[in-house]
Design an enzyme around this catalytic site. Structure first.
Site, PDB file in Angstrom:
ATOM      1  N   ARG A   1      -3.397  -9.988   5.568  1.00 11.24           N
ATOM      2  CA  ARG A   1      -3.844 -10.045   4.164  1.00 11.24           C
ATOM      3  C   ARG A   1      -2.697  -9.556   3.285  1.00 11.24           C
ATOM      4  O   ARG A   1      -2.335  -8.385   3.346  1.00 11.24           O
ATOM      5  CB  ARG A   1      -5.088  -9.175   4.008  1.00 11.24           C
TER       6      ARG A   1
ATOM      7  N   LYS B   1       0.819  -1.222   0.000  1.00  7.41           N
ATOM      8  CA  LYS B   1       0.000   0.000   0.000  1.00  7.41           C
ATOM      9  C   LYS B   1       0.849   1.268   0.000  1.00  7.41           C
ATOM     10  O   LYS B   1       2.022   1.253   0.350  1.00  7.41           O
ATOM     11  CB  LYS B   1      -0.968  -0.017   1.200  1.00  7.41           C
TER      12      LYS B   1
HETATM   13  C1  8Y7 Z   1      -8.089  -4.276   2.413  1.00  5.97           C
HETATM   14  C2  8Y7 Z   1      -9.164  -5.071   2.023  1.00  5.97           C
HETATM   15  C3  8Y7 Z   1      -8.342  -4.064   0.288  1.00  5.97           C
HETATM   16  C4  8Y7 Z   1      -7.748  -4.250   3.794  1.00  5.97           C
HETATM   17  C5  8Y7 Z   1      -9.542  -5.798   4.162  1.00  5.97           C
HETATM   18  C6  8Y7 Z   1      -5.536  -3.413  -1.379  1.00  5.97           C
HETATM   19  C7  8Y7 Z   1     -10.337  -5.556  -0.111  1.00  5.97           C
HETATM   20  C8  8Y7 Z   1      -6.761  -2.613  -1.455  1.00  5.97           C
HETATM   21  N1  8Y7 Z   1      -7.579  -3.664   1.310  1.00  5.97           N
HETATM   22  N2  8Y7 Z   1      -9.883  -5.835   2.879  1.00  5.97           N
HETATM   23  N3  8Y7 Z   1      -9.312  -4.917   0.689  1.00  5.97           N
HETATM   24  N4  8Y7 Z   1      -8.502  -5.018   4.624  1.00  5.97           N
HETATM   25  N5  8Y7 Z   1     -10.223  -6.523   5.052  1.00  5.97           N
HETATM   26  O1  8Y7 Z   1      -4.476  -2.769  -1.297  1.00  5.97           O
HETATM   27  O2  8Y7 Z   1      -6.855  -3.552   4.255  1.00  5.97           O
HETATM   28  O3  8Y7 Z   1      -5.526  -4.630  -1.431  1.00  5.97           O
HETATM   29  S1  8Y7 Z   1      -8.220  -3.575  -1.390  1.00  5.97           S
END
Ligand code: 8Y7
Length: 280
Positions: free
Chosen positions: A253, A219
Site C-alpha cells: 500500500r 510513515k
Molecule cells: C494502513 C492502512 C493506513 C496500513 C492498511 C497511512 C488506512 C495511515 N495505514 N490500511 N491505512 N495498512 N491496511 O499512513 O498500514 O496511510 S492510514
C-alpha cells in the site's frame, strides 16, 4: 488468487495498492478533501502509473485523528466511487464503519480495508453479504490514543495471534479464505522499534498462508530512521516496500506508485535471472 468482487487477483508477484486520500487532514500531505474530481483524477493517475488496485479513504486514521461523521465519510466517498465505476482495477475502501462498507460495496467497491479488522458490530456481516476481498489489520488501541504507550510481550506472536483470530472470525461469518488479506498494521499502536521488528519478520506475522498486505509509505517509522520529514521519505518508502516484498508481502500500500513499480520491476528482473541461470 485473491477474490475481489468481480476481479480475481493473481498473487504470484507483489501487487501495488495506490493510496487515494479523500481526507482534508492527511499526515502525508496528499489529502484531496472534498474535491472529488481531483480525487478521481488522482486515482486514474495511480492506475496509469501501474497500481493494481486503489485504496480510497475518507476518514483519517492517523495517530490522534478525530473520528469523521458517517454522513461526511459517505459524502466524500460515494461520488468518487460512482465516478470510478468503470475503473479497470479493483477499488478498496478504507473504512471500519459497517454502514459505509455496505454503501461502498453497493457503489462498486471490490475490497474493504478495515483498520479495526471487522471488530465493529455489524462489520463481519456487511462484508460476508458480498463477494469483496477484505484486509484485516492489526492495531493496538484506537487511532486517537494508540501512540501513547504501545507495549507488547512478544510483538510477532501477538500480531500473528490477533490476525489468525480475526481470520477465523471472518471465515466463521462466511467470508471465504480466498477473500482475505492480513496486515500487521505498521504504525498502529507501535513504536519505531516495534515496526522494524515486524518488518524484519514480516513473513511470520501471518501464519496460515494468507496474503500479507503491508503499508509503510511515508510513515513516521521512516522519519525515525532517516531523520526526514514526511515530504522527503520517498527513498525510504521505496526501500521498505522492496524489503516487504522480499519478505513475502503480496500487496504493497503506497503513495508513490510509479517509483515502487520501478523498484519491483528491477527486483523481479534479478530474481528471474537467478532462476534462469540456476537452471543451466
Ligand atoms: C494502513 C492502512 C493506513 C496500513 C492498511 C497511512 C488506512 C495511515 N495505514 N490500511 N491505512 N495498512 N491496511 O499512513 O498500514 O496511510 S492510514
Amino acid at each position: 488468487m485473491l477474490r475481489c468482487g468481480k476481479f480475481l487477483l493473481p498473487l504470484e508477484r507483489p501487487l501495488i495498492m495506490g493510496i487515494v486520500n479523500l481526507t482534508p487532514d492527511s499526515f502525508s500531505g496528499d489529502g484531496l478533501g472534498a474535491d472529488s474530481e481531483r480525487a478521481v483524477e488522482h486515482a486514474r493517475r495511480q492506475i496509469a502509473a501501474g497500481a493494481d488496485l486503489i485504496d480510497l479513504g475518507a476518514e483519517s486514521s492517523r495517530p490522534g485523528a478525530i473520528p469523521t461523521s458517517l454522513d461526511e465519510e459517505m459524502e466524500r466517498l460515494l461520488p468518487v466511487l460512482e465516478a470510478l465505476a468503470d475503473c479497470p482495477v479493483p477499488i478498496s475502501v478504507d473504512t471500519y464503519k459497517p454502514e459505509v462498507m455496505r454503501a461502498a460495496l453497493a457503489h462498486g467497491a471490490s475490497m474493504i480495508n478495515d483498520i479495526f479488522a471487522l471488530r465493529r458490530p455489524g462489520a463481519l456481516d456487511a462484508v460476508a453479504a458480498s463477494d469483496c476481498a477484505v484486509c484485516l489489520m492489526h492495531m493496538q488501541g484506537e487511532p486517537l490514543t494508540m501512540q501513547g504507550h504501545p507495549g507488547y510481550g512478544n510483538i510477532i506472536q501477538e500480531v500473528r495471534a490477533f490476525l489468525s483470530e480475526r481470520a477465523a472470525a471472518a471465515m466463521a461469518a462466511g467470508i471465504g479464505r480466498d477473500r482475505l488479506a492480513l496486515d500487521p498494521g505498521f504504525g498502529f499502536g507501535k513504536t519505531p522499534e516495534h515496526n522494524l521488528a515486524l518488518l524484519s519478520r514480516l513473513g511470520e506475522t501471518a501464519s496460515e498462508g494468507l496474503p500479507i498486505l503491508a503499508g509503510m509509505s511515508r510513515k513516521s517509522m521512516l522519519g525515525a530512521v532517516t531523520g526526514r520529514p514526511v515530504g522527503e521519505r520517498l527513498g525510504a518508502s521505496v526501500a521498505v516496500a522492496l524489503i516487504a516484498a522480499e519478505r513475502g508481502a503480496r500487496i504493497l500500500r503506497v503513495h508513490d506508485v510509479a517509483e515502487t513499480r520501478d523498484a519491483l520491476s528491477v527486483w523481479q528482473a534479478v530474481g528471474q535471472k537467478t532462476e534462469d541461470s540456476s537452471r543451466r
